[in-house]
Design a protein around this motif. Sequence first.
Motif, PDB file in Angstrom:
ATOM      1  N   LEU A  50     -30.165   8.283 -34.583  1.00 39.93           N
ATOM      2  CA  LEU A  50     -29.703   9.421 -33.780  1.00 39.93           C
ATOM      3  C   LEU A  50     -30.323  10.716 -34.280  1.00 39.93           C
ATOM      4  O   LEU A  50     -30.865  11.507 -33.493  1.00 39.93           O
ATOM      5  CB  LEU A  50     -28.176   9.509 -33.841  1.00 39.93           C
ATOM      6  CG  LEU A  50     -27.551  10.718 -33.134  1.00 39.93           C
ATOM      7  CD1 LEU A  50     -27.669  10.574 -31.628  1.00 39.93           C
ATOM      8  CD2 LEU A  50     -26.101  10.896 -33.548  1.00 39.93           C
ATOM      9  N   THR A  54     -33.221  12.322 -31.462  1.00 43.90           N
ATOM     10  CA  THR A  54     -32.522  13.136 -30.465  1.00 43.90           C
ATOM     11  C   THR A  54     -33.139  14.522 -30.477  1.00 43.90           C
ATOM     12  O   THR A  54     -32.940  15.298 -31.419  1.00 43.90           O
ATOM     13  CB  THR A  54     -31.016  13.210 -30.771  1.00 43.90           C
ATOM     14  OG1 THR A  54     -30.509  11.879 -30.923  1.00 43.90           O
ATOM     15  CG2 THR A  54     -30.281  13.907 -29.636  1.00 43.90           C
ATOM     16  N   TYR A 121     -30.993   4.321 -31.411  1.00 42.31           N
ATOM     17  CA  TYR A 121     -31.600   5.192 -30.416  1.00 42.31           C
ATOM     18  C   TYR A 121     -33.102   5.268 -30.599  1.00 42.31           C
ATOM     19  O   TYR A 121     -33.594   5.380 -31.727  1.00 42.31           O
ATOM     20  CB  TYR A 121     -31.004   6.602 -30.534  1.00 42.31           C
ATOM     21  CG  TYR A 121     -29.500   6.626 -30.495  1.00 42.31           C
ATOM     22  CD1 TYR A 121     -28.822   6.851 -29.308  1.00 42.31           C
ATOM     23  CD2 TYR A 121     -28.751   6.407 -31.653  1.00 42.31           C
ATOM     24  CE1 TYR A 121     -27.442   6.861 -29.265  1.00 42.31           C
ATOM     25  CE2 TYR A 121     -27.371   6.412 -31.624  1.00 42.31           C
ATOM     26  CZ  TYR A 121     -26.719   6.636 -30.434  1.00 42.31           C
ATOM     27  OH  TYR A 121     -25.342   6.634 -30.398  1.00 42.31           O
ATOM     28  N   TRP A 125     -34.344   9.190 -25.606  1.00 43.30           N
ATOM     29  CA  TRP A 125     -33.178   8.580 -24.958  1.00 43.30           C
ATOM     30  C   TRP A 125     -32.308   9.612 -24.241  1.00 43.30           C
ATOM     31  O   TRP A 125     -31.903   9.401 -23.085  1.00 43.30           O
ATOM     32  CB  TRP A 125     -32.344   7.815 -25.989  1.00 43.30           C
ATOM     33  CG  TRP A 125     -31.576   8.688 -26.944  1.00 43.30           C
ATOM     34  CD1 TRP A 125     -32.037   9.263 -28.089  1.00 43.30           C
ATOM     35  CD2 TRP A 125     -30.209   9.093 -26.819  1.00 43.30           C
ATOM     36  NE1 TRP A 125     -31.056  10.005 -28.694  1.00 43.30           N
ATOM     37  CE2 TRP A 125     -29.922   9.916 -27.944  1.00 43.30           C
ATOM     38  CE3 TRP A 125     -29.200   8.855 -25.894  1.00 43.30           C
ATOM     39  CZ2 TRP A 125     -28.666  10.483 -28.144  1.00 43.30           C
ATOM     40  CZ3 TRP A 125     -27.953   9.420 -26.086  1.00 43.30           C
ATOM     41  CH2 TRP A 125     -27.701  10.224 -27.208  1.00 43.30           C
ATOM     42  N   VAL A 266     -32.177   2.710 -25.879  1.00 47.32           N
ATOM     43  CA  VAL A 266     -31.160   2.435 -26.892  1.00 47.32           C
ATOM     44  C   VAL A 266     -31.102   0.929 -27.087  1.00 47.32           C
ATOM     45  O   VAL A 266     -31.584   0.156 -26.252  1.00 47.32           O
ATOM     46  CB  VAL A 266     -29.754   2.973 -26.513  1.00 47.32           C
ATOM     47  CG1 VAL A 266     -29.760   4.483 -26.375  1.00 47.32           C
ATOM     48  CG2 VAL A 266     -29.236   2.310 -25.243  1.00 47.32           C
TER      49      VAL A 266
END
Length: 322
Positions: A50, A54, A121, A125, A266
């Motif tokens: 993550l 991200t 992830y 995503w 994911v």
Amino acid sequence: MRAGQNPAKFIESQASQAERITVAILTHIPYLHGYYEEALDVLNASLESLYAHTELPYDLLVFDNASGVETREYLQQRYDARQIDYLILSKENLGKGKAWDFIFSAAPGEIIAYADHDVAYRPGWLRSAINLLEIFPNVGMVTCRPMRTYSEGYTASLTWAEREPEVKLEEGTFIDWDTFREHDLGLGQEEEDVRARYEGTTDLLVHYHGSQAMLGAAHWQFVAYAKILQSFLPLGIDRPLGDDRKLDDALNQAGYLRLMTIEPLVRHLGNTLPEDLIDDAEAFVPEPVVRTRFLRRMLEWSPIRRILLGIYNRIFRWYFYR
């Protein structure tokens, strides 16, 4: 009687504002043996992926549903390191539905990106999910991976695609075998059964305003507008686990679209770290977890296990059977 004035009254700068997106993760790891033996490694891999993948600004909210002391201490360390923005520790296991009630009410963002603690992830995503959320109309949830979900859960999406003149709807095989196999094997299914389902079912692909999406979604990972999720609260899910589809069905029955990205952005890990994930240079697993997993495999190797247990038994007898 109050002595003096609260110093916060004299702070003139604006209070911190929440990000538009709240990434919300639900954890429940009651102990670290049996089914949950590798669960903390999985959670660590999930969070590392993550952080690494991200790219949009977000706040991270973690709701811990009565995990054991090791997991709570791990989460507290992440929080103290300012890697978790909101950490909620529940003394009792509320079950997934009640935890959802809390998370969907408490998340400060306009958009909630929810996931169970065993999700990894890939790059892009969140941006891909937001694009679908903003381009398609009346979207209830977007899952960042294509899969074949139960058809009763996206009848409203199919009806919309069939009636909307600006939509091109295609039925066929659009999920490649490796992507399909990766997900279904991760659910503990036998490869023969996975192959039979792959060959016996099809995908529904929609084209709309220059974007593509699959019909369907999954409650273990999704991105949605908070106000839409909040409109269904309380969800009325009383079982600790097993009634998760009530959220899927509620969105579908209300006419909301349930969509998936066309790329596997994911991955559902389950309760163990897959072997191919550990060896993948593009993978999600941080080095400390890889080392831990490798050491565990070595310790379970029969010759080493036999030697170490023999030493343990001898030491035990020296101390307690003299």
